[in-house]
Design a protein around this motif. Structure first.
Motif: not given
Length: 520
Positions: A239-251
């Motif tokens: 994950g990138i981290g450092n206050g940035m968004d780590d997200s995953g999305r599935v449809l």
């Protein structure tokens, strides 16, 4: 493909982030992002080199202006010239231990050559600084890292993202300290290895999923019993981290023909992500994998960001599980059970998993959390009696191996890349101009010269990744160069502090003829 009655401007890309491509192409064209649709086509591998926008915007512009479909293809020479390279980094260390070899302090000054353009140079050096102490417990840390512009070819993201360079440095330091104290490479690492409750160099406290000790213990006998062996331990953020968004999305979309589409925003680039998503849906629903189609496109409901930092599997397995459990609930209902999946035709099931708890750099907090999680590895490189590569043992804590075959393949590929990085790969330039753009002159390790690679999968479940998984995309080559350097020292008694280590017997088969002649 230009916009028309059938829909918006369509861009087919091999990039690592369809949503980033969408935003940047729209910006170049001066139109709204929704007027551009981006879809992934067969990627062919990336390793960070397809993070930066390269030819997508120019191709879209040509289609936009001409009203015709446009295809742009780079020659191999063009690709070698323009895609970002791994940062050359100079690292200067001071380190100290007590009499028993336990680390007390590390001071490091790190300078990276980012080339003529910024790319992700700043983040690269931040990552090198964060990983500068490796997977070791260091009470006092003083680290500074800078990236500088030069007239060299642009450098950017490449598998490992700054951790490899830092690992080569700290592993060399550990070997030097072991020699001073009078112990071997295993013992000094065993005395300093991170454990749950210890702090990483950034100040983040290691959780119960810290499995570096388990990987070290897994290779003990291989190292202790070999005549010419080197050992290296590695840690790499997931994950990138450092206050940035780590997200995953599935449809998930159920088709009228009974097929199931799995849509996401992350890129399949050889890591087996599409296979893993099919596994997740099958595991949760019982549906056969041969009715599933996986696609990556810039649908706003599956925004995922760039496919980087070894995070896609850890995030999408959880997002996929959430979506698949919703589908499973409908399938298990009385009505759904009688009529099967076709009864659900047209329905969609969304899964979202967001990790937004990491700390921004410079934040004044008592307990910084710089990354959502980490992966861990210990590798042993063994040479034969002629000083050539004989065997590599790679023990990796993967959290949970969702697909053991794919997981081991990722690690084997990482080790191969790490061996080339250590021994022979280079991109020499004169006055900012590459000496050669030929593939054969890069010094890539040949298949016939690749030693036996034994992968040991260690599973210490993670608290964050789906099903306990951790990223394995980058960690595969983080400790390799340090282990190679240790093995070379065991063979000929020489310490090497610069990559690639082309003077070693192990490097001879892979150093290109052009470089041998230039040196002569």
């Amino acid at each position: 493909v230009p916009a028309g009655p059938a829909g918006p401007l369509k861009v087919f890309t091999q990039g690592q982030g369809v949503h980033d491509d969408q935003a940047q192409v729209a910006s170049v064209l001066g139109i709204e992002p929704g007027s551009v649709e981006v879809e992934l086509v067969s990627n062919g591998g990336a390793f960070g080199g397809k993070e930066d926008l390269s030819i997508q915007a120019q191709t879209a512009l040509a289609a936009f202006l001409t009203g015709r479909a446009v295809r742009t293809i780079l020659t191999r020479e063009q690709s070698v010239r323009m895609h970002p390279k791994r940062h050359p980094i100079t690292l200067s260390y001071e380190a100290g231990t007590d009499d028993s070899g336990r680390l007390k302090a590390i001071r490091a000054r790190i300078i990276g050559d980012t080339g003529a353009y910024a790319s992700v140079g700043m983040k690269m050096l931040e990552r090198a600084a964060g990983h500068s102490c490796g997977p070791y417990r260091v009470p006092a840390v003083d680290i500074e890292a800078k990236t500088v512009y030069t007239n060299n070819p642009p450098c950017g993201a490449m598998r490992g993202f700054g951790a490899n360079q830092a690992s080569f440095a700290i592993e060399g330091i550990m070997d030097l300290l072991a020699e001073r104290v009078g112990i071997d490479g295993y013992d000094i690492r065993e005395r300093n290895i991170l454990a749950p409750g210890d702090r990483f160099a950034t100040g983040q406290v290691m959780t119960g999923s810290c499995g570096i000790r388990e990987t070290l213990e897994a290779v003990r006998e291989d190292y202790k019993t070999a005549r010419y062996a080197g050992i290296g331990c590695g840690i790499k953020n997931t994950g990138i981290g450092n206050g940035m968004d780590d997200s995953g999305r599935v449809l998930l979309r159920v088709g009228s023909d009974g097929r199931l589409e799995i849509l996401t925003g992350y890129t399949e680039m050889g890591q087996g992500l599409f296979t893993v998503l099919r596994q997740v849906v099958h595991h949760e629903t019982g549906l056969p994998v041969d009715v599933m189609d996986v696609r990556t496109a810039s649908d706003p409901r599956v925004v995922c960001g760039m496919t980087t930092a070894s995070r896609a599997t850890a995030l999408l397995t959880e997002a996929g599980r959430i979506a698949a459990q919703k589908l499973a609930a409908d399938l298990s209902s009385a009505e759904g059970g009688r009529r099967g999946v076709t009864h659900l035709s047209g329905r969609e099931y969304h899964g979202e998993y967001v990790c937004d708890f990491t700390t921004k750099p410079g934040a004044d907090v008592a307990e910084p959390v710089t990354h959502m999680t980490f992966s861990y590895a210990t590798q042993v490189v063994i040479l034969d009696d002629d000083g050539r590569l004989d065997r590599v043992v790679a023990a990796h804590d993967v959290g949970r191996a969702i697909n053991p075959v794919l997981c081991a393949g990722q690690i084997e590929g990482g080790v191969h890349m790490g061996l080339g990085y250590a021994l022979s790969e280079d991109f020499p330039c004169t006055d900012g101009v590459p000496d050669s753009l030929l593939l054969r002159d890069l010094g890539i390790l040949k298949a016939k010269d690749t030693p036996e690679i034994e992968v040991v999968l260690v599973e210490v479940p993670d608290e964050v990744g789906g099903y306990g998984s951790k990223g394995v995309g980058e960690i595969g080559l983080v400790p390799t160069a340090g282990a190679v350097a240790g093995a070379l020292h065991a063979f000929d008694g020489r310490r090497r502090f610069r990559l690639p280590m082309t003077d070693a017997p192990a490097a001879r088969p892979s150093v290109p003829k052009s470089r041998k002649e230039a040196k002569a």
